[in-house]
Design a protein around this motif. Structure first.
Motif, short mmCIF file in Angstrom:
data_model
loop_
_atom_site.label_atom_id
_atom_site.label_comp_id
_atom_site.label_asym_id
_atom_site.label_seq_id
_atom_site.Cartn_x
_atom_site.Cartn_y
_atom_site.Cartn_z
N THR A 1 50.39 -23.17 39.75
CA THR A 1 51.14 -24.34 40.21
C THR A 1 51.35 -24.32 41.72
N ALA A 2 51.02 -23.20 42.37
CA ALA A 2 51.24 -23.01 43.80
C ALA A 2 52.73 -23.13 44.16
N LYS A 3 53.60 -22.77 43.21
CA LYS A 3 55.03 -22.85 43.44
C LYS A 3 55.67 -21.46 43.36
N ILE A 4 56.74 -21.30 44.12
CA ILE A 4 57.55 -20.10 44.03
C ILE A 4 58.57 -20.32 42.92
N GLU A 5 58.54 -19.48 41.90
CA GLU A 5 59.38 -19.68 40.73
C GLU A 5 60.75 -19.05 40.88
N ALA A 6 60.85 -18.00 41.68
CA ALA A 6 62.14 -17.34 41.89
C ALA A 6 62.13 -16.69 43.27
N LEU A 7 63.31 -16.61 43.87
CA LEU A 7 63.38 -16.09 45.23
C LEU A 7 64.75 -15.45 45.43
N SER B 1 73.32 -17.32 52.41
CA SER B 1 73.89 -18.50 51.76
C SER B 1 73.17 -19.78 52.18
N GLU B 2 72.99 -19.96 53.49
CA GLU B 2 72.31 -21.16 53.97
C GLU B 2 70.84 -21.16 53.54
N LEU B 3 70.22 -20.00 53.63
CA LEU B 3 68.80 -19.91 53.33
C LEU B 3 68.51 -20.17 51.86
N ILE B 4 69.35 -19.66 50.96
CA ILE B 4 69.07 -19.82 49.54
C ILE B 4 69.26 -21.28 49.13
N GLY B 5 70.18 -22.00 49.79
CA GLY B 5 70.34 -23.42 49.50
C GLY B 5 69.10 -24.21 49.88
N ILE B 6 68.54 -23.89 51.04
CA ILE B 6 67.31 -24.54 51.48
C ILE B 6 66.15 -24.18 50.55
N ALA B 7 66.09 -22.89 50.20
CA ALA B 7 65.00 -22.42 49.34
C ALA B 7 65.00 -23.11 47.99
N SER B 8 66.20 -23.34 47.42
CA SER B 8 66.27 -23.95 46.09
C SER B 8 65.69 -25.36 46.09
N VAL B 9 65.72 -26.03 47.25
CA VAL B 9 65.11 -27.37 47.37
C VAL B 9 63.60 -27.24 47.59
N LEU B 10 63.19 -26.36 48.50
CA LEU B 10 61.78 -26.19 48.79
C LEU B 10 60.99 -25.69 47.58
N MET B 11 61.65 -24.92 46.72
CA MET B 11 60.95 -24.36 45.55
C MET B 11 60.48 -25.43 44.58
N GLU B 12 60.99 -26.64 44.72
CA GLU B 12 60.50 -27.74 43.89
C GLU B 12 59.11 -28.19 44.35
N LEU B 13 58.72 -27.79 45.56
CA LEU B 13 57.44 -28.22 46.13
C LEU B 13 56.43 -27.08 46.08
N PRO B 14 55.14 -27.39 45.92
CA PRO B 14 54.12 -26.34 46.05
C PRO B 14 54.06 -25.87 47.49
N VAL B 15 53.65 -24.63 47.71
CA VAL B 15 53.59 -24.10 49.08
C VAL B 15 52.53 -24.81 49.91
N THR B 16 51.65 -25.55 49.28
CA THR B 16 50.64 -26.33 50.00
C THR B 16 51.23 -27.60 50.61
N HIS C 1 56.55 -18.73 57.22
CA HIS C 1 55.75 -17.51 57.14
C HIS C 1 55.29 -17.29 55.70
N LEU C 2 56.22 -17.44 54.78
CA LEU C 2 55.91 -17.24 53.37
C LEU C 2 54.88 -18.25 52.88
N ALA C 3 55.07 -19.51 53.24
CA ALA C 3 54.15 -20.56 52.78
C ALA C 3 52.74 -20.37 53.33
N ARG C 4 52.62 -20.01 54.61
CA ARG C 4 51.28 -19.81 55.18
C ARG C 4 50.56 -18.66 54.47
N MET C 5 51.28 -17.61 54.18
CA MET C 5 50.68 -16.46 53.51
C MET C 5 50.22 -16.85 52.10
N LEU C 6 51.04 -17.60 51.37
CA LEU C 6 50.71 -17.94 49.99
C LEU C 6 49.65 -19.03 49.91
#
Length: 559
Positions: free
Chosen positions: A392-398, A406-421, A440-445
């Protein structure tokens, strides 16, 4: 069992079942309470985050007949007075500032006053008294007053039962610096409480009966070590515990330990108590989690810790859903609740997104913050752990351990709905900032998605019992499954059961004892494979990877 772990287990069930009661087939589950109407007399018990959310929602919807009952004047509840808000404020102050405690207390007082004013602006009467029980559609208070209601909403959170020298965690704010012992069965939050006590000038040590329930997570190990590095001692899996008024002795790693304390905080003493209704005590099994009400009194509702809330965010979200459910008759979205991020406070906080199921996983990949420009500028090291689905090209858990988790995990929970592409993973952040970790994570994946993957014919994990065969070795040899009995010269078959037979014969005849120990021969001569056997057949180059328990073997084809 600690309440946090009980809630984890309940919510693990709720991610796959509509409610705990549908799983247990309780009679009365699934019944919706009578819907709210403008003339209802509504009583809300509590003045914490959940109560605040309910009261504001009712005010916005135009309800007039609302009364609030509070046993104290700690407006905002634990979050405002003892929990996340004062802790965050304290942690951002200079540790060498001699006035840091007083500044935090002043900040908390001002915040509490602000919440009080917001309650007052709703215009509802507030009665300061303690709710004792419910009888004949009336809430009975300690003073003897009786409040009639059409709808009763309990948001009073957790209560603590303490015996002997034990004190509640929130009392630590008013203590003179001393020696603090934190006792927990396996409660991960003990680390956050310990760091807070350390920041308040105490000498701190932790004693647990078991290993921390999240020890299998590399992110939690990182978080734990960051706290223990501050000079906090931790004795996990202590045994033969003996306690008196000012000391505790126990065994740890084969040695006897005795430690004194001035204050003992027992994190296993918190319980969720539900008021008696018409003379009958009510417990968690009387709750209908689909509608957050009692199964036999559908007009009595619960929110916050009473309904299994673990944080202010969850209490607020749950209370919002409760009011919507009371208006529309729709079920509470337990799955959405289970997807909210979790967090433990700290200088390097721990946070997790991806649902409670992810807390049971052990296989994670790590990405460090060390290469970020933000880390170099602000000296805020940390790490991120993730589980990636290539299909699915998605991050399922982080999970994140970082000062700004705290700030980062809130952002991540929204981005995780999108594929890293999706380019929003990359163009979301601004340089330099801690959010660059996501680009950085998205470019690598993205490169991993583009990289050709070997053709996998089949991949399975199962336990298998071989059919009755008098002499398995002779059978395999006669059918040419094994050539020279060599692990590197195995003929591959299309039948996975034969693969396992080949593995057994190869192990036994080649005398590979570590693998052979995973096979048990019963009285009829039938081999049974102990534990799961994982096998993976790759077409090009043709090979067979097998794992029995913790031992791996690679078998190459000679076809």
């Amino acid at each position: 069992m600690s309440f946090v772990n009980l809630a984890f287990k309940i919510r693990h069930v709720l991610t796959t079942k509509k409610s705990l009661f549908s799983l247990l087939n309780f009679s009365g589950s699934g019944k919706v309470g009578t819907k709210l109407n403008p003339n209802d007399q509504i009583v809300v018990v509590g003045i914490g985050v959940a109560a605040f959310t309910v009261v504001n929602s009712l005010k916005s919807l135009g309800f007039k007949n609302v009364k609030v009952v509070a046993r104290d004047k700690f407006y905002g509840g634990k979050c405002v007075n003892f929990g996340c808000m004062p802790i965050e404020y304290l942690f951002q102050l200079d540790q060498q500032d001699p006035q840091r405690l007083q500044k935090t207390l002043d900040f908390t007082s001002g915040l509490r006053k602000s919440v009080e004013q917001q309650f007052a602006s709703a215009g509802y009467d507030i009665t300061f008294d303690e709710a004792i029980e419910v009888r004949d559609q009336k809430l009975i208070l300690k003073s003897g007053q009786r409040l009639a209601f059409d709808k009763l909403i309990l948001t009073t959170g957790m209560t603590a039962q303490h015996q002997g020298p034990s004190i509640a965690p929130e009392k630590i704010w008013g203590l003179k610096p001393g020696r603090v012992c934190i006792w927990a069965s396996d409660e991960p939050n003990a680390l956050a409480v310990a760091e807070l006590a350390k920041r308040l000038g105490h000498e701190v040590y932790i004693v647990t009966e078991k290993s921390f329930s999240l020890n299998h997570l590399p992110s939690f190990k990182f978080y734990k070590q960051s706290i223990l590095n501050q000079g906090i001692a931790c004795f996990e899996k202590a045994y033969n515990l003996r306690q008196n008024d000012q000391s505790m002795s126990f065994g740890h790693q084969g040695k006897g330990v005795e430690r004194e304390f001035d204050y003992l905080i027992n994190l296993d003493s918190s319980v969720s108590e539900i008021l008696k209704v018409d003379g009958k005590a009510k417990g968690v099994l009387d709750l209908n989690l689909n509608y957050l009400n009692l199964t036999d009194h559908q007009n009595i509702y619960f929110a916050g810790d009473k309904a299994g809330g673990l944080s202010a965010t969850e209490a607020e979200f749950q209370a919002t859903q409760l009011v919507e459910s009371m208006l529309t008759g729709k079920e509470i979205d337990q799955r959405a609740l289970s997807q909210l991020p979790l967090r433990f406070h700290g200088q390097s906080s721990w946070a997790s997104a991806g649902g409670y199921n992810s807390l049971f996983n052990r296989d994670w990949k790590e990405l460090s913050f060390n290469n970020l420009g933000w880390t170099a500028v602000h000296s805020q090291p940390g790490s991120l752990w993730y589980k990636f689905n290539r299909e699915t090209a998605k991050i399922e858990a982080l999970q994140i351990c970082h000062h700004q988790a705290s700030e980062l995990i809130g952002i991540a929970s929204v981005l995780m709905e999108l594929p890293v592409t999706d380019n929003r993973w990359i163009n979301f952040s601004v340089h330099p900032s801690s959010t660059e970790i996501f680009s950085h994570l998205a470019r690598m994946l993205r490169l991993e998605v583009l990289r050709p993957e070997p053709v996998i014919v089949e991949e399975k994990n199962f336990s298998y019992v071989w059919p009755t065969l008098p002499k398995i070795e002779s059978y395999l040899l006669e059918h040419n499954f094994v050539d020279r009995l060599n692990l590197n010269k195995i003929y591959l078959s299309k039948n996975p059961q034969e693969y396992l037979g080949v593995l057994y014969a190869a192990c036994k005849l080649s005398k590979v004892k570590k693998i052979d120990s995973s096979v048990r021969i019963d009285q009829q001569g039938v081999p049974h494979f102990a534990g799961d056997i994982t096998w993976r057949f790759q077409k090009s180059p043709m090979s067979l990877d097998l794992q029995v328990d913790q031992t791996q073997v690679r078998l190459d084809s000679q076809i």
